[in-house]
Design a protein around this motif. Sequence first.
Motif, short mmCIF file in Angstrom:
data_model
loop_
_atom_site.label_atom_id
_atom_site.label_comp_id
_atom_site.label_asym_id
_atom_site.label_seq_id
_atom_site.Cartn_x
_atom_site.Cartn_y
_atom_site.Cartn_z
N SER A 107 0.82 -1.21 0.00
CA SER A 107 0.00 0.00 0.00
C SER A 107 0.85 1.26 0.00
O SER A 107 0.51 2.26 -0.62
CB SER A 107 -0.94 0.00 1.20
N GLU A 108 2.00 1.22 0.70
CA GLU A 108 2.91 2.36 0.71
C GLU A 108 3.53 2.61 -0.66
O GLU A 108 3.71 3.75 -1.09
CB GLU A 108 4.02 2.13 1.74
N LEU A 109 3.85 1.54 -1.36
CA LEU A 109 4.46 1.66 -2.68
C LEU A 109 3.46 2.15 -3.72
O LEU A 109 3.86 2.75 -4.74
CB LEU A 109 5.04 0.32 -3.12
N ASN A 110 2.19 1.94 -3.48
CA ASN A 110 1.16 2.29 -4.45
C ASN A 110 0.55 3.66 -4.22
O ASN A 110 -0.47 4.00 -4.81
CB ASN A 110 0.06 1.23 -4.45
N ARG A 111 1.17 4.43 -3.33
CA ARG A 111 0.68 5.80 -3.10
C ARG A 111 1.89 6.71 -2.93
O ARG A 111 3.00 6.25 -2.71
CB ARG A 111 -0.19 5.85 -1.85
N PRO A 112 1.69 8.03 -3.07
CA PRO A 112 2.81 8.94 -2.82
C PRO A 112 3.27 8.82 -1.38
O PRO A 112 2.54 9.17 -0.46
CB PRO A 112 2.21 10.32 -3.11
N SER A 113 4.44 8.30 -1.16
CA SER A 113 4.94 8.07 0.19
C SER A 113 6.45 8.15 0.19
O SER A 113 7.10 8.12 -0.86
CB SER A 113 4.50 6.70 0.71
#
Length: 276
Positions: A146-152
């Motif tokens: 989920s972190e990789l799939n959003r601006p993070s």
Amino acid sequence: MTMDFIQVDQDKCTRCGICAAVCPGIISMGAHGPQAIRNLCVSCGQCVAACPQGALDNRNAPLANQVVPKRTIDMDEETAAYFLSSRRSIRNYLERPVPRSELKKILNIARLAPSACNSQGVAYHVVDHPDTLRQITAAVINWTESELNRPSEMAASKYARNTSMMVDIYRRNGEDVVLRSAPSLIIAIADKESYASARDNTYIAFAYTQLFATAIGLGTCWAGLFEYCAASGYEPILTLLNLPPDKIVTSAMMVGYPQYTYQRLVGRNPLQVTWQ
């Protein structure tokens, strides 16, 4: 707090002043020997440990709790350097449980590590049930994806491609890329209100853990992805751990018996140092 936390055996005290020298500003030499002059004792026990005659006691670090060494440490420079450079992060473990008695050995050494103002404050939560370890890995993978799939911060990191590869490996064949199938996970926890200092204290304690584990045939590796996941407050992980509400994870380390023996010592970048 009163300033009677030190007691002096006047028959033994030789007024050498060593206790005051190792605790300047808190202990001073008076007309009748050492005396406390400020209520700032951090319970480090150095005043008691340094007294050659055993004449000083400290209510915050009792003489009765201090151990007289049975022998001097006979380790030359070459041996020490070899031991320290032989430590490696272990990512392949035997399918062999680590006895809790062995884990307690390394954690008993960890508690002796230095800490800021002797604050200590680090406790340990050990997970060694295979099903729970597998659930932890699955939860960390879900969080990482989920972190990789959003601006993070993780998505923007230079290691994002490596992290993405790890998720892909887990999704394709179920390989434990988070805890490396280690039989034990040591999770350091502390009071939420002291997170910053406790995290630093944890890292020093875990350095002790890594080195002592090597001495008794165990291997270790920092559980970085787990640490980041837990620190983010990811609810599925916190539910799995079932920690007290006032506690927070400060770091974690996997522990097990190494599957392979490395034939060469650690290599690192060249030393960089400046002098002034």
